[in-house]
Design a protein around this motif. Sequence first.
Motif, PDB file in Angstrom:
ATOM      1  N   MET A   1      17.691  16.827 -16.811  1.00 51.69           N
ATOM      2  CA  MET A   1      17.485  16.464 -18.209  1.00 51.69           C
ATOM      3  C   MET A   1      16.111  15.810 -18.413  1.00 51.69           C
ATOM      4  O   MET A   1      15.451  16.047 -19.413  1.00 51.69           O
ATOM      5  N   ASN A   2      15.688  14.970 -17.449  1.00 48.89           N
ATOM      6  CA  ASN A   2      14.390  14.316 -17.560  1.00 48.89           C
ATOM      7  C   ASN A   2      13.260  15.331 -17.612  1.00 48.89           C
ATOM      8  O   ASN A   2      12.274  15.125 -18.315  1.00 48.89           O
ATOM      9  N   PHE A   3      13.396  16.438 -16.855  1.00 51.42           N
ATOM     10  CA  PHE A   3      12.368  17.478 -16.873  1.00 51.42           C
ATOM     11  C   PHE A   3      12.277  18.102 -18.259  1.00 51.42           C
ATOM     12  O   PHE A   3      11.181  18.317 -18.776  1.00 51.42           O
ATOM     13  N   MET A   4      13.438  18.386 -18.871  1.00 53.36           N
ATOM     14  CA  MET A   4      13.438  18.998 -20.198  1.00 53.36           C
ATOM     15  C   MET A   4      12.844  18.058 -21.239  1.00 53.36           C
ATOM     16  O   MET A   4      12.107  18.481 -22.127  1.00 53.36           O
ATOM     17  N   MET A   5      13.154  16.765 -21.122  1.00 47.97           N
ATOM     18  CA  MET A   5      12.607  15.788 -22.055  1.00 47.97           C
ATOM     19  C   MET A   5      11.083  15.677 -21.898  1.00 47.97           C
ATOM     20  O   MET A   5      10.355  15.642 -22.881  1.00 47.97           O
ATOM     21  N   SER A   6      10.619  15.676 -20.644  1.00 51.75           N
ATOM     22  CA  SER A   6       9.182  15.604 -20.386  1.00 51.75           C
ATOM     23  C   SER A   6       8.484  16.859 -20.890  1.00 51.75           C
ATOM     24  O   SER A   6       7.393  16.783 -21.473  1.00 51.75           O
ATOM     25  N   ALA A   7       9.114  18.014 -20.668  1.00 51.95           N
ATOM     26  CA  ALA A   7       8.536  19.278 -21.134  1.00 51.95           C
ATOM     27  C   ALA A   7       8.462  19.294 -22.665  1.00 51.95           C
ATOM     28  O   ALA A   7       7.466  19.743 -23.240  1.00 51.95           O
ATOM     29  N   ALA A   8       9.510  18.777 -23.328  1.00 50.71           N
ATOM     30  CA  ALA A   8       9.522  18.731 -24.794  1.00 50.71           C
ATOM     31  C   ALA A   8       8.388  17.850 -25.310  1.00 50.71           C
ATOM     32  O   ALA A   8       7.686  18.218 -26.260  1.00 50.71           O
ATOM     33  N   LEU A   9       8.175  16.687 -24.674  1.00 45.07           N
ATOM     34  CA  LEU A   9       7.084  15.801 -25.083  1.00 45.07           C
ATOM     35  C   LEU A   9       5.723  16.452 -24.843  1.00 45.07           C
ATOM     36  O   LEU A   9       4.804  16.320 -25.653  1.00 45.07           O
ATOM     37  N   LEU A  83      10.675  18.535 -31.152  1.00 44.42           N
ATOM     38  CA  LEU A  83      10.392  18.401 -29.718  1.00 44.42           C
ATOM     39  C   LEU A  83      10.204  16.934 -29.334  1.00 44.42           C
ATOM     40  O   LEU A  83      10.683  16.499 -28.284  1.00 44.42           O
ATOM     41  N   SER A  84       9.520  16.172 -30.186  1.00 44.90           N
ATOM     42  CA  SER A  84       9.313  14.739 -29.915  1.00 44.90           C
ATOM     43  C   SER A  84      10.635  13.988 -29.898  1.00 44.90           C
ATOM     44  O   SER A  84      10.880  13.173 -29.005  1.00 44.90           O
ATOM     45  N   VAL A  85      11.494  14.264 -30.878  1.00 50.48           N
ATOM     46  CA  VAL A  85      12.797  13.590 -30.935  1.00 50.48           C
ATOM     47  C   VAL A  85      13.613  13.917 -29.687  1.00 50.48           C
ATOM     48  O   VAL A  85      14.191  13.028 -29.054  1.00 50.48           O
ATOM     49  N   PHE A  86      13.629  15.201 -29.313  1.00 45.35           N
ATOM     50  CA  PHE A  86      14.356  15.584 -28.107  1.00 45.35           C
ATOM     51  C   PHE A  86      13.738  14.941 -26.867  1.00 45.35           C
ATOM     52  O   PHE A  86      14.447  14.489 -25.961  1.00 45.35           O
ATOM     53  N   GLY A  87      12.414  14.867 -26.835  1.00 47.48           N
ATOM     54  CA  GLY A  87      11.726  14.266 -25.694  1.00 47.48           C
ATOM     55  C   GLY A  87      12.039  12.792 -25.531  1.00 47.48           C
ATOM     56  O   GLY A  87      12.148  12.292 -24.412  1.00 47.48           O
ATOM     57  N   TYR A  88      12.223  12.074 -26.631  1.00 45.92           N
ATOM     58  CA  TYR A  88      12.514  10.634 -26.559  1.00 45.92           C
ATOM     59  C   TYR A  88      13.999  10.332 -26.359  1.00 45.92           C
ATOM     60  O   TYR A  88      14.356   9.414 -25.642  1.00 45.92           O
ATOM     61  N   TYR A  89      14.875  11.108 -27.023  1.00 40.74           N
ATOM     62  CA  TYR A  89      16.302  10.779 -27.005  1.00 40.74           C
ATOM     63  C   TYR A  89      17.138  11.702 -26.128  1.00 40.74           C
ATOM     64  O   TYR A  89      18.270  11.376 -25.795  1.00 40.74           O
ATOM     65  N   GLY A  90      16.641  12.878 -25.810  1.00 36.25           N
ATOM     66  CA  GLY A  90      17.376  13.802 -24.950  1.00 36.25           C
ATOM     67  C   GLY A  90      18.417  14.633 -25.673  1.00 36.25           C
ATOM     68  O   GLY A  90      19.196  15.338 -25.040  1.00 36.25           O
ATOM     69  N   PHE A  91      18.464  14.556 -26.991  1.00 39.41           N
ATOM     70  CA  PHE A  91      19.416  15.370 -27.747  1.00 39.41           C
ATOM     71  C   PHE A  91      18.893  15.571 -29.171  1.00 39.41           C
ATOM     72  O   PHE A  91      18.009  14.851 -29.626  1.00 39.41           O
ATOM     73  N   LEU A  92      19.445  16.560 -29.838  1.00 41.44           N
ATOM     74  CA  LEU A  92      19.148  16.842 -31.243  1.00 41.44           C
ATOM     75  C   LEU A  92      20.460  17.038 -31.980  1.00 41.44           C
ATOM     76  O   LEU A  92      21.377  17.658 -31.443  1.00 41.44           O
ATOM     77  N   THR A  93      20.540  16.525 -33.188  1.00 41.80           N
ATOM     78  CA  THR A  93      21.717  16.757 -34.014  1.00 41.80           C
ATOM     79  C   THR A  93      21.297  17.588 -35.225  1.00 41.80           C
ATOM     80  O   THR A  93      20.108  17.701 -35.533  1.00 41.80           O
ATOM     81  N   LEU A  94      22.277  18.139 -35.899  1.00 44.25           N
ATOM     82  CA  LEU A  94      22.005  18.893 -37.125  1.00 44.25           C
ATOM     83  C   LEU A  94      21.331  17.989 -38.159  1.00 44.25           C
ATOM     84  O   LEU A  94      20.423  18.409 -38.873  1.00 44.25           O
TER      85      LEU A  94
END
Length: 197
Positions: A1-9, A83-94
């Motif tokens: 998950m950390n990799f995905m968050m870093s990639a999103a940022l 992408l920034s929100v996902f990078g900081y929190y690790g999830f996205l909501t509707l």
Amino acid sequence: MNFMMSAALFFARLLEVYSFLIWVRIILSWIRPYPRVGSFTYYIARIVDPYLNLFRSDKARIGMLDFSPIIAIGILSVVQSLLSVFGYYGFLTLGMILSSLILAFWTYGVSIFLFFSIMILIFRTIASFTHNPMMYASMNSLHIMDPISNMVRKCFTNRIPKDSTVSVISLVITVALYFVIKRIFLILATLALQLPI
């Protein structure tokens, strides 16, 4: 998950740089619309024009103004924000997605339209008070504010109002609309964030 968050940022920062290059291209196109091969402007155009060309259309033009780059930057802004929100929190909501879309629609759509409308009305008001025929003719050729001006004219049932009076009242109404609509968009974005999904 950390990799995905870093990639999103990382991709969010990349889109931020790309958006900046688009702004540079827009400003430079006012100075030199057709860049010389090998120049700095030429290479920026080669980087951003393929993306901007996806949005070029007659529907995105009002007179001489082309709003397609604003639409392109608005879409990049939404993606970058998500992408920034996902990078900081690790999830996205509707709710996060809807809130980003609502804020982007305000920032890159409605607010720009209202800002240009206010600028046109300011110049139209100045022209109506100075009686400058050239300025007045050029401002009246922009029909973007005709619906509000016509509504104001209809309020004067007994007499025909002066153009200066119509311009001032239209300007006040448009400025008030700007703040009211901005508040509505902020409330909608906040409500969207509170969605449970």
